[in-house]
Each structure stands twice: as structure tokens, then as C-alpha cells.
Design an enzyme around this catalytic site. Structure first.
Site, short mmCIF file in Angstrom:
data_model
loop_
_atom_site.label_atom_id
_atom_site.label_comp_id
_atom_site.label_asym_id
_atom_site.label_seq_id
_atom_site.Cartn_x
_atom_site.Cartn_y
_atom_site.Cartn_z
N GLY A 10 0.81 -1.22 0.00
CA GLY A 10 0.00 0.00 0.00
C GLY A 10 0.84 1.26 0.00
CB SER A 37 2.62 -5.25 6.46
OG SER A 37 3.14 -5.05 7.74
CB ILE A 40 6.24 -3.54 6.36
CG1 ILE A 40 6.33 -4.98 6.86
CG2 ILE A 40 7.38 -3.22 5.41
CD1 ILE A 40 6.24 -6.03 5.79
CB VAL A 45 11.89 9.02 -0.02
CG1 VAL A 45 12.56 9.42 1.26
CG2 VAL A 45 12.23 7.59 -0.40
CE LYS A 76 10.27 18.04 -10.79
NZ LYS A 76 10.53 16.62 -10.47
N PRO A 96 13.31 22.35 -18.25
CG PRO A 96 12.66 23.44 -20.22
CD PRO A 96 13.85 22.81 -19.54
CG LEU A 331 10.42 1.60 -4.75
CD1 LEU A 331 10.58 1.96 -3.28
CD2 LEU A 331 11.52 2.27 -5.57
CB THR A 342 11.66 8.67 -14.10
OG1 THR A 342 12.86 8.20 -13.48
CG2 THR A 342 11.96 9.77 -15.08
C1 LIG Z 1 15.93 7.96 -2.10
C2 LIG Z 1 14.72 7.85 -2.98
C3 LIG Z 1 14.18 8.97 -3.58
C4 LIG Z 1 13.06 8.86 -4.43
N1 LIG Z 1 12.59 9.98 -5.06
C5 LIG Z 1 11.58 9.85 -5.96
C6 LIG Z 1 11.04 10.97 -6.64
O1 LIG Z 1 11.46 12.11 -6.46
N2 LIG Z 1 10.03 10.77 -7.50
C7 LIG Z 1 9.50 9.54 -7.73
O2 LIG Z 1 8.59 9.39 -8.56
N3 LIG Z 1 9.95 8.48 -7.05
C8 LIG Z 1 10.96 8.59 -6.18
N4 LIG Z 1 11.39 7.51 -5.50
C9 LIG Z 1 10.70 6.24 -5.68
C10 LIG Z 1 9.41 6.27 -4.88
O3 LIG Z 1 9.70 6.46 -3.51
C11 LIG Z 1 8.64 4.98 -5.05
O4 LIG Z 1 8.59 4.64 -6.42
C12 LIG Z 1 7.23 5.14 -4.57
O5 LIG Z 1 7.21 5.62 -3.26
C13 LIG Z 1 6.48 3.84 -4.64
O6 LIG Z 1 6.98 2.94 -3.69
P1 LIG Z 1 6.30 1.53 -3.61
O7 LIG Z 1 4.84 1.73 -3.47
O8 LIG Z 1 6.77 0.71 -4.75
O9 LIG Z 1 6.94 0.86 -2.30
P2 LIG Z 1 6.76 1.21 -0.73
O10 LIG Z 1 6.40 2.62 -0.49
O11 LIG Z 1 8.01 0.71 -0.10
O12 LIG Z 1 5.54 0.31 -0.27
C14 LIG Z 1 5.68 -1.06 -0.02
C15 LIG Z 1 4.38 -1.58 0.57
O13 LIG Z 1 4.46 -3.00 0.63
C16 LIG Z 1 3.99 -3.44 1.88
N5 LIG Z 1 4.61 -4.74 2.19
C17 LIG Z 1 5.91 -5.11 2.00
N6 LIG Z 1 6.06 -6.39 2.41
C18 LIG Z 1 4.86 -6.83 2.83
C19 LIG Z 1 4.38 -8.06 3.37
N7 LIG Z 1 5.17 -9.11 3.57
N8 LIG Z 1 3.06 -8.14 3.72
C20 LIG Z 1 2.22 -7.09 3.54
N9 LIG Z 1 2.62 -5.90 3.03
C21 LIG Z 1 3.93 -5.78 2.68
C22 LIG Z 1 4.37 -2.33 2.85
O14 LIG Z 1 3.58 -2.37 4.01
C23 LIG Z 1 4.07 -1.10 1.98
O15 LIG Z 1 2.70 -0.79 2.08
C24 LIG Z 1 12.48 7.60 -4.63
C25 LIG Z 1 12.98 6.47 -3.98
C26 LIG Z 1 14.11 6.58 -3.18
C27 LIG Z 1 14.66 5.33 -2.53
#
Ligand SMILES: Cc1cc2nc3c(=O)[nH]c(=O)nc-3n(C[C@H](O)[C@H](O)[C@H](O)COP(=O)(O)OP(=O)(O)OC[C@H]3O[C@@H](n4cnc5c(N)ncnc54)[C@H](O)[C@@H]3O)c2cc1C
Length: 500
Positions: A10, A37, A40, A45, A76, A96, A331, A342
Site C-alpha cells: 500500500g 502490512s 512494515i 520518500v 513543479k 523545463p 520499487l 521518474t
Molecule cells: C531515495 C529515494 C528517492 C526517491 N525519489 C523519488 C522521486 O522524487 N520521484 C518519484 O517518482 N519516485 C521517487 N522515489 C521512488 C518512490 O519512492 C517509489 O517509487 C514510490 O514511493 C512507490 O513505492 P512503492 O509503493 O513501490 O513501495 P513502498 O512505499 O516501499 O511500499 C511497499 C508496501 O508493501 C507493503 N509490504 C511489504 N512487504 C509486505 C508483506 N510481507 N506483507 C504485507 N505488506 C507488505 C508495505 O507495508 C508497503 O505498504 C524515490 C525512492 C528513493 C529510494
């Protein structure tokens, strides 16, 4: 054809997918459940976007005024790269997001870039040619009066945690079933495809299609299905980040600034309530402690009690983004470091391509392979664009920057782009030949290359003519256009029902 989709995770990726799915399909067509979860947590970020996020909100039918105040969001208009190419004499440049007005000036810019590549001294600084750079410099926002007929491209800055909450509430109100539980195990069918998620509280969550949004953990794709991860480490060296907020400004600038540091770069993202800052670096060149000290020194927070957060980044992508009855988003499918913000763009493209595959009617292996080829290509082309930033740097203050400049692990696609530029060929033709326009346009490549001052030495004889910037009085045209815009601060205030 799946009728029940379960999204595991989520974070922003999971909730973006859930919202787009329920907007596209009725509950009778496809039921959507999101499992996360409560322990977790999300990465928290990722606070800058490209203009693609505006498209996302349009697709789910949500106005800026509805979500932006909830998420401390600002507009932005561009990304400013500061200190990346000191030897070229360019302190910083604004990259830009392109706007309709730019159609009037892009020819002058592209022609001047070509003239400059031939050795003549003409204007090529991107700030001088595009409306968004000018607006960002003047602290103006993208809102225009009805009498101004051109659309201005923009993205956003936002608080990632608040955006996740907002999208979660919205998704649930529109029909997403939300389960909060940790998944400990996964049940598979005989052919290896996924059958059900098994939670630590004993629940069995069945579906016929799964979406892995578990962040870097990649619980379904890597851990369960064993899909391999292709690292980009050989040409994108950064693998870590240290982040910390600082107090906000009353007048946030409508641009992200990316400052070159000794062994990486630091983002400064203005929200309505604070700045988000983070130093992205390579642990092969600087330790976490030294990176934190450098960040604090840069931000003036050496004595602050505010703690910094350290993160590791897996930079690369899955070999396959869709495997059996599982799709990876966010991710969990890969990450190309945040220089161009991106990540969410790639999430959205992946969701949209998946939805259009779904609409085609049959989940064949061929469809799945085509999907994988498309998304793989997307990741590679975004990677190339970001690699180009590093390759073109002209810093000499550390081994890190020299290693980046000397890096020869470039894709053929990127080699051909650089080759066309330095050999004074038509770059637009090369971008079209490679069919790259849907990734980054020829104009974006021109901005990047000119923004780094990547030109040959000036010719000895300068005839002193041929500067389209001067001939067409681009400066006057843009400054007149900018008169139509109001301060960014006023744009943000107008989004709040009760400003102040
Ligand atoms: C340093 C950094 C800077 C960034 N800057 C940018 C930016 O400027 N612009 C941009 O577009 N993106 C950026 N990103 C990427 C961006 O943060 C992610 O693409 C975005 O937040 C999506 O993350 P996510 O949903 O894939 O993962 P997460 O936010 O990590 O979510 C993972 C989810 O999985 C759940 N989960 C994991 N394991 C389990 C389990 N076993 N059981 C149940 N639930 C589980 C967790 O509870 C959580 O809800 C950046 C990333 C980093 C590391």
C-alpha cells in the site's frame, strides 16, 4: 482473464494501481483488494513527479484543489541542475517541463544548438528559451488566466506519506477492499503461478491475478516467483541516500533543485510545510557517515537534533515485469535512482500498458512477452537519459565524478545519441530513427546536452550573425508571456478553500 485482483503493498505504487483499476472497471468486471502490512510501512520518500502525475489525477478524476492541499503539494515547472558542469562555465540550468508556448521558441533553440556545435558563439542556455524556466526563475506558478490560450506543462512536489493516505481513502471510497495484515507465505499452483497469500494472522487471500507492490522487498516477484533482478550498477553508481527535512518557505519555488555534491547529488524539494532534502550517493566512494555530515553542512543543520534517515537503493529492473499471474509495480519491479523523479511515471506507464493488455481480452504468453519487452525498454531508455547526466559532468573534485565521466558502459542507444551530437549530425533525426520520442523528446535531449555545455570549442573566427535568440527576440517574447502568470504562492493559496 482475471476477475479478482489482489495488490500486495500500500505504498504510492499500490494505491495508484488500485485507483486506476477501480476507475477503469466496475466491481462486477474486476474486484480489487489491496493488502498491506500495518507494521512494515511505506518507503516514504519520492516527493517529486513529472507531468505524468497530472495525467494520473485526470484519469481518476481528481482536481488539484482536492488533493494538493491534503498532501502539502506545490507545483513543479522544472528541475534545476546546479554545479554539474562547472568547467563548461554553466553554474546551473533549468530543465523545463515543456509547454505549448515552447513551440514558438524551440526552433530557435535547436538551430542555435546546431550553430553552436559548429563553433559559433550563440545563445544555448535552456533557461533563455523556455517559458517554464523563466517562470521558475520569477517564482511564478502554472495557473493562467482564461485569456491565455496555451497549456503549461507541470508536475508536482508532495508529501509521499500524505499522498499514500489520500489515495488510500479515495480508493476505499471507490470500491477497493483494504486489508491490513502481513503476508508471511504464498501458496502456488502446480505450474508455479500464485494461488493465495497467507497472512500472519491466518488469513488466506485468494485471487486469480496478483500485483506485487511490496517495494524493494519484492515479495511475490523475486522472493516467490524467483524472477531475476538486472542491476544497473555498472553505469549508475549511486546505491544509497540520506534524507532529512528542513523548515519550509512562505514562497516555495516551483522547481526541484538538484545540487551536485562531492560523491552524488542532493535534491531540495519545496513543499508548503517544509523542504524535503536528500543526498543520493555511491557507497563505493563515500561512507554513510561522511555523506550525512556533508548533507548537514550543506543544509546548515550540523547542530540540529533532527535525525537523518539512511536508505539503500536497488538500482536496476526485473528481467520480467509480468510473470505468470503476477505483475510487479513500483520499487518491486525496479528503480532507476531519483534524479529525474521518474519512478511514478514508470509505475503509471506500467499500469496503463497493463490495462490496455487486459482490454485486449486474452492473457496469452505472447501478450505477456510484449508487455515485458515494452516495460523493459522503458526502464532502459530512462536509465540512458540519467546516465547521460553523469557522463556529461565536468567536475574534477572527486574520483566519483571522474569515474562517471570515464564510464564507457553505455548502451548502443545512448552512444548513438552522443555520437550524433558530437559529430554535428541532426539529433532530432537520430531520436526519431531510434523511436525515442515517447521516452524523452529530441528537445529534452537538446536541453540536457546544452544545459551541460557539451559543445566543441568555439571557432577562432566568429562572423557574429546567426543567433536566432537575438534575431527572433526570444527574450522579449517569453517575458511578455510571463506577464500572464501570477506568483506560485498565489496559485497555491487559491487551491485552499480558506487560504491562510
Ligand atoms: C531515495 C529515494 C528517492 C526517491 N525519489 C523519488 C522521486 O522524487 N520521484 C518519484 O517518482 N519516485 C521517487 N522515489 C521512488 C518512490 O519512492 C517509489 O517509487 C514510490 O514511493 C512507490 O513505492 P512503492 O509503493 O513501490 O513501495 P513502498 O512505499 O516501499 O511500499 C511497499 C508496501 O508493501 C507493503 N509490504 C511489504 N512487504 C509486505 C508483506 N510481507 N506483507 C504485507 N505488506 C507488505 C508495505 O507495508 C508497503 O505498504 C524515490 C525512492 C528513493 C529510494
Amino acid at each position: 482473464m482475471p476477475k479478482k485482483i489482489v495488490i500486495l503493498g500500500g505504498g504510492t505504487a499500490g494505491w495508484m494501481a488500485a485507483n486506476l483499476f477501480v476507475r477503469k472497471w466496475t466491481a462486477e468486471q474486476v474486484s480489487v483488494t489491496l493488502v498491506e502490512s500495518p507494521d512494515i510501512g511505506i518507503i516514504g520518500v519520492g516527493e517529486g513527479s513529472t507531468p505524468f502525475l497530472e495525467r494520473f489525477f485526470k484519469l481518476i478524476d481528481v482536481d488539484d484543489a482536492e488533493w494538493m492541499p491534503r498532501c502539502d503539494a506545490t507545483y513543479k515547472l522544472s528541475i534545476r541542475f546546479a554545479g554539474w558542469s562547472p568547467a563548461s562555465g554553466i553554474d546551473d540550468y533549468s530543465h523545463p517541463f515543456l509547454s505549448q508556448v515552447d513551440h514558438f521558441t524551440e526552433r530557435a533553440f535547436v538551430t542555435n544548438c546546431r550553430t553552436r556545435r559548429l563553433g559559433l558563439d550563440v545563445h544555448t542556455h535552456p533557461d533563455d528559451f523556455f517559458i517554464n524556466g523563466l517562470l521558475a526563475n520569477e517564482g511564478k506558478g502554472p495557473h493562467t488566466p482564461d485569456s491565455f490560450p496555451f497549456i503549461v506543462g507541470y508536475g508536482y512536489h508532495f508529501n509521499a506519506g500524505l499522498l499514500g493516505e489520500y489515495l488510500g481513502e479515495l480508493g476505499v471510497s471507490r470500491g477497493v477492499t483494504h486489508l491490513q495484515t502481513k503476508i508471511d507465505d504464498v501458496e502456488q499452483h502446480e505450474d508455479g503461478s500464485l494461488a493465495a497469500l497467507l497472512s500472519d494472522s491466518g488469513e488466506r487471500i485468494e485471487a486469480d491475478f496478483f500485483v506485487d507492490c511490496t517495494g524493494f522487498a519484492s515479495v511475490l516477484m523475486q522472493k516467490t516467483l524467483g524472477v531475476k533482478f538486472e542491476s544497473f550498477k555498472s553505469n549508475l553508481f549511486n546505491d544509497s541516500a540520506v534524507v532529512m527535512p528542513t523548515p519550509g518557505s512562505d514562497s516555495p519555488r516551483p522547481e526541484t533543485v538538484s545540487y551536485a555534491m562531492s560523491n552524488g547529488w542532493c535534491w531540495k524539494i519545496p513543499l508548503t510545510t517544509r523542504y524535503g532534502n536528500g543526498y543520493v550517493y555511491s557507497s563505493d566512494f563515500i561512507s554513510a557517515d561522511d555523506a550525512e555530515t556533508e548533507l548537514r553542512t550543506f543544509l546548515g543543520t550540523l547542530d540540529s537534533d533532527e535525525s537523518a534517515r539512511h536508505l539503500r537503493m536497488n538500482v536496476g529492473q526485473l528481467e520480467r515485469h509480468w510473470e505468470k499471474n503476477c505483475l510487479a509495480l513500483g520499487l518491486s519491479q525496479g528503480f532507476i535512482e531519483p534524479l529525474e523523479a521518474t519512478a511514478l511515471l514508470l509505475v503509471q506507464i506500467a499500469i496503463e500498458v497493463f490495462i490496455s493488455s487486459y482490454e485486449q481480452g486474452e492473457f496469452t504468453n505472447k501478450l505477456c512477452d510484449e508487455y515485458n519487452a515494452k516495460i523493459h525498454e522503458r526502464f532502459e531508455r530512462v536509465r540512458d537519459y540519467i546516465v547521460a547526466h553523469y557522463k556529461l559532468n565536468t567536475r574534477d573534485d572527486s574520483e566519483y565524478w571522474k569515474a562517471n565521466r570515464e564510464n564507457m558502459q553505455l548502451s548502443d542507444s545512448l552512444r548513438h545519441i552522443l555520437d550524433a551530437w558530437y559529430r554535428r549530425k541532426d539529433l532530432t533525426e537520430e531520436v526519431q530513427r531510434q523511436n525515442l520520442e515517447s521516452h524523452f523528446t529530441s528537445l529534452s535531449w537538446h536541453c540536457l546536452l546544452a544545459g551541460y555545455g557539451a559543445f566543441p570549442a568555439l571557432a577562432k573566427d566568429q562572423p557574429g550573425t546567426g543567433d536566432r535568440y537575438l534575431q527572433e527576440n526570444v527574450q522579449r517574447f517569453l517575458s511578455r508571456c510571463a506577464l500572464n502568470f501570477s506568483p506560485h504562492r498565489d496559485n497555491l493559496a487559491s487551491l485552499h478553500p480558506n487560504p491562510g
